[in-house]
Design a protein around this motif. Structure first.
Motif, mmCIF file in Angstrom:
data_model
loop_
_atom_site.group_PDB
_atom_site.id
_atom_site.type_symbol
_atom_site.label_atom_id
_atom_site.label_comp_id
_atom_site.label_asym_id
_atom_site.label_seq_id
_atom_site.Cartn_x
_atom_site.Cartn_y
_atom_site.Cartn_z
ATOM 1 N N UNK A 255 0.833 -1.207 0.000
ATOM 2 C CA UNK A 255 0.000 0.000 0.000
ATOM 3 C C UNK A 255 0.865 1.253 0.000
ATOM 4 N N UNK A 256 1.390 1.686 -1.158
ATOM 5 C CA UNK A 256 2.131 2.953 -1.228
ATOM 6 C C UNK A 256 1.202 4.138 -1.017
ATOM 7 N N UNK A 257 1.783 5.264 -0.699
ATOM 8 C CA UNK A 257 1.011 6.480 -0.430
ATOM 9 C C UNK A 257 0.502 7.094 -1.734
ATOM 10 N N UNK A 258 -0.792 7.454 -1.759
ATOM 11 C CA UNK A 258 -1.379 8.084 -2.947
ATOM 12 C C UNK A 258 -1.522 9.589 -2.810
ATOM 13 N N UNK A 259 -1.508 10.107 -1.595
ATOM 14 C CA UNK A 259 -1.762 11.535 -1.386
ATOM 15 C C UNK A 259 -0.461 12.323 -1.423
ATOM 16 N N UNK A 260 -0.588 13.622 -1.698
ATOM 17 C CA UNK A 260 0.536 14.535 -1.577
ATOM 18 C C UNK A 260 1.387 14.710 -2.813
ATOM 19 N N UNK A 261 1.113 13.958 -3.888
ATOM 20 C CA UNK A 261 1.922 14.129 -5.087
ATOM 21 C C UNK A 261 1.472 15.391 -5.833
ATOM 22 N N UNK A 262 2.435 16.265 -6.146
ATOM 23 C CA UNK A 262 2.147 17.523 -6.837
ATOM 24 C C UNK A 262 2.533 17.379 -8.297
ATOM 25 N N UNK A 263 1.558 17.459 -9.175
ATOM 26 C CA UNK A 263 1.817 17.322 -10.614
ATOM 27 C C UNK A 263 2.180 18.682 -11.212
ATOM 28 N N UNK A 264 3.058 18.699 -12.199
ATOM 29 C CA UNK A 264 3.485 19.969 -12.796
ATOM 30 C C UNK A 264 2.358 20.628 -13.577
ATOM 31 N N UNK A 265 2.399 21.941 -13.596
ATOM 32 C CA UNK A 265 1.441 22.723 -14.391
ATOM 33 C C UNK A 265 2.072 22.996 -15.743
ATOM 34 N N UNK A 266 1.827 22.116 -16.696
ATOM 35 C CA UNK A 266 2.446 22.289 -18.000
ATOM 36 C C UNK A 266 1.788 23.430 -18.769
ATOM 37 N N UNK A 267 2.511 23.956 -19.760
ATOM 38 C CA UNK A 267 1.928 24.984 -20.603
ATOM 39 C C UNK A 267 2.873 26.130 -20.877
ATOM 40 N N UNK A 268 3.936 26.264 -20.025
ATOM 41 C CA UNK A 268 4.966 27.276 -20.272
ATOM 42 C C UNK A 268 6.295 26.554 -20.466
ATOM 43 N N UNK A 269 7.247 27.158 -21.171
ATOM 44 C CA UNK A 269 8.542 26.488 -21.391
ATOM 45 C C UNK A 269 9.227 26.090 -20.085
ATOM 46 N N UNK A 270 9.161 26.969 -19.060
ATOM 47 C CA UNK A 270 9.821 26.657 -17.798
ATOM 48 C C UNK A 270 9.162 25.456 -17.121
ATOM 49 N N UNK A 271 7.825 25.442 -17.100
ATOM 50 C CA UNK A 271 7.119 24.339 -16.449
ATOM 51 C C UNK A 271 7.321 23.039 -17.193
ATOM 52 N N UNK A 272 7.303 23.114 -18.527
ATOM 53 C CA UNK A 272 7.496 21.902 -19.319
ATOM 54 C C UNK A 272 8.896 21.335 -19.120
ATOM 55 N N UNK A 273 9.894 22.227 -19.060
ATOM 56 C CA UNK A 273 11.270 21.775 -18.856
ATOM 57 C C UNK A 273 11.416 21.128 -17.479
ATOM 58 N N UNK A 274 10.786 21.731 -16.458
ATOM 59 C CA UNK A 274 10.858 21.162 -15.107
ATOM 60 C C UNK A 274 10.160 19.817 -15.037
ATOM 61 N N UNK A 275 9.083 19.674 -15.809
ATOM 62 C CA UNK A 275 8.289 18.443 -15.763
ATOM 63 C C UNK A 275 9.055 17.259 -16.315
ATOM 64 N N UNK A 276 9.908 17.502 -17.323
ATOM 65 C CA UNK A 276 10.595 16.388 -17.976
ATOM 66 C C UNK A 276 12.065 16.293 -17.578
ATOM 67 N N UNK A 277 12.538 17.181 -16.677
ATOM 68 C CA UNK A 277 13.943 17.133 -16.270
ATOM 69 C C UNK A 277 14.190 15.870 -15.452
ATOM 70 N N UNK A 278 15.407 15.299 -15.552
ATOM 71 C CA UNK A 278 15.717 14.061 -14.822
ATOM 72 C C UNK A 278 15.548 14.267 -13.314
#
Length: 529
Positions: A255-278
């Protein structure tokens, strides 16, 4: 451009811009693959390739993080879902488990059969109220710690119940059993939202609601033979405690934890880059053996958050389905659970083991109903959405649930009429066929009403819906046993069943039908918090 159907909440759908195809453009300006690349979604769409037609582009797409619950493997999601759904079943299961022991309680404690029945009805109240408290606690420390606490402490309370020597002490342990079994009554729907996409939620919520509905009929089906063959009511609580301990062990490893994960707000170059960065790889054991705050919300706000789900009563698209579902639940599941031992046991002269077997019809009806309701309502929504050109409205789901009220009413009527017409002392299966039909219909109602109520409010407040519906259902279910026997005793089986048939097929049907007609308008004027 090609624009997949949405999998967000009703509020998000209303705010989302229509795709160019809806604006009358003759041909797309970009391709789906170009849009995927523009937002850095190649890995996301590769992972969920079979869902490409149902995923929404940013900002609501899953992240590229493998620890995003949306990105977990299917078996992890479903193992966790089944665990939580089974745990939710244990609340009503525990409440109804003592039904075959009523006569023994009368002899051992010197109480009346009515007082013995309070060992069922009192826990029902606490199962309705305490999910309101556990929900804000789980929002702060996570779902996993709360589920572990629930399983461990409910096991302790069930063991304590087996060693009670008076009616009063047994009642106290029954109350605490209900308190610690309450969390999954509200967390189940929240965890479905945190793990599964919109197009899957009807089916996954259906698994959770199915097992919740199975609690009342399965408990006497199992405990009747246990009590009859052991001759001791204590074995009811031993078995419940053992089940809870097994749950505790399974939660530790699966039973891993399901709560608290923050998903990126895609749509700007900075957010998209942060979303796919290693990102640094998280050791697998940290998902299971580390605990942390999932929300910085202050503990001082817990009391107000406990009562905040009651604000869902201001949303007619939540209140009316909750009442309609509660009516159907009370006059099928609760009625048949409480009255089968009294009515069938008395008329046909059944022992506890034979009484338990009468619940086979309810179990079969619930399972078949969920097979139809879960997958069927999702397919129905996909079909309706396609016909509407990709525009998804929560009200599209409701026509699928309306026949459930009719089937529930028909089943109740068959139960009462056949019980009256069959000969005393000679068991007849036809009342049980009515039970199966009634519970089949109610399971359709359950899945559709839950899914619609959740989808009809903004995503930010959807977590309040489940505890509110649980409270309304349990409160209505608590009051039902106090008056259900009166019409059966004074009017006869057929007339009493006719009354409950009218309430289920008439009042319940009408409340959901009003949502179908006016729900879209109500959602536009509903308060947003």
């Amino acid at each position: 451009m090609a624009f997949p159907p949405q999998h967000t909440s009703a509020g998000d759908i209303e705010k989302a811009p229509l795709p160019p195809a809806h604006l009358g453009e003759d041909k797309p300006t970009t391709t789906l693959q170009e849009d995927i690349a523009a937002y850095g979604l190649e890995k996301v769409y590769a992972r969920h390739g079979r869902f490409v037609e149902t995923l929404l582009l940013p900002p609501t797409s899953p992240s590229d993080d493998p620890h995003d619950p949306y990105n977990w493997s299917s078996w992890i999601k479903h193992v966790l879902l089944v665990q939580v759904a089974f745990h939710a079943m244990m609340g009503p299961f525990s409440a109804a488990a003592v039904i075959p022991s009523f006569e023994t309680f009368v002899e051992d404690f010197g109480v009346s059969i009515t007082q013995a029945s309070y060992l069922v009805s009192v826990p029902i109240v606490f199962l309705g109220f305490f999910p309101l408290l556990w929900a804000p606690i789980s929002n702060r420390i996570g779902r996993r710690p709360v589920l572990l606490i629930s399983a461990l402490f409910s096991a302790a309370m069930h063991f304590a119940g087996a060693y009670c020597h008076s009616y009063g002490t047994l009642m106290v342990t029954r109350v605490f059993q209900a308190i610690f079994l309450a969390p999954p009554q509200s967390l189940g729907a929240n965890m479905v939202n945190e793990m599964f996409f919109q197009h899957e939620k009807g089916q996954k919520l259906g698994i959770w609601t199915l097992l919740t509905s199975l609690g009342p009929p399965v408990a006497p089906l199992i405990m009747g033979p246990v009590v009859w063959n052991t001759g001791k009511w204590q074995w009811t609580f031993y078995l419940l405690a053992i089940i809870n301990l097994v749950q505790f062990i399974l939660y530790i490893f699966l039973a891993p934890e399901t709560a608290g994960f923050v998903r990126p707000n895609r749509g700007t170059p900075e957010a998209d880059a942060a979303a796919v960065s290693p990102k640094p790889k998280t050791p697998w054991w940290k998902l299971y053996f580390s605990f942390k705050r999932t929300s910085p919300a202050p503990w001082s706000q817990v009391p107000i958050e406990t009562v905040r789900p009651f604000t869902m009563g201001l949303h007619l698209t939540v209140l009316l389905p909750a009442i309609a579902y509660s009516i159907a639940f009370a006059y099928t599941n609760v009625l048949l659970t409480v009255e089968i031992p009294a009515l069938l046991g008395r008329k046909y002269g059944l022992n506890p083991q034979q009484i338990g077997l009468q619940f086979v019809g309810a179990v079969i009806g619930a399972i078949l109903g969920e097979i139809v309701a879960g997958t069927g309502s999702d397919w129905w929504m996909i079909w309706r959405t396609k016909r509407a050109g990709g525009n998804r409205e929560p009200e599209m789901r409701l026509p699928f649930g309306l026949p459930g009220f009719i089937l529930g009413a028909v089943g109740i009527l068959i139960f009462g009429v056949q019980l009256q017409n069959t000969a005393a002392g000679h068991w007849n299966v036809t009342p049980i066929i009515g039970v199966a039909i009634a519970v089949f219909g109610t399971q359709i109602v359950t899945t559709v009403c839950y899914a619609y109520a959740i989808e009809s409010v903004p995503k930010a407040i959807q977590y309040r819906v489940s505890p509110f519906i649980a409270f309304v259902r349990q409160l209505y279910a608590f009051t039902a046993p106090f008056y259900l026997n009166i019409p059966f005793e004074e009017w006869g089986y057929a007339k009493a069943a006719g009354l409950l048939c009218a309430l289920t097929g008439g009042v319940g049907f009408l409340l959901v039908f009003l949502c179908l007609i006016f729900g879209r308008k109500w959602r536009h004027v509903d308060p947003q918090a």
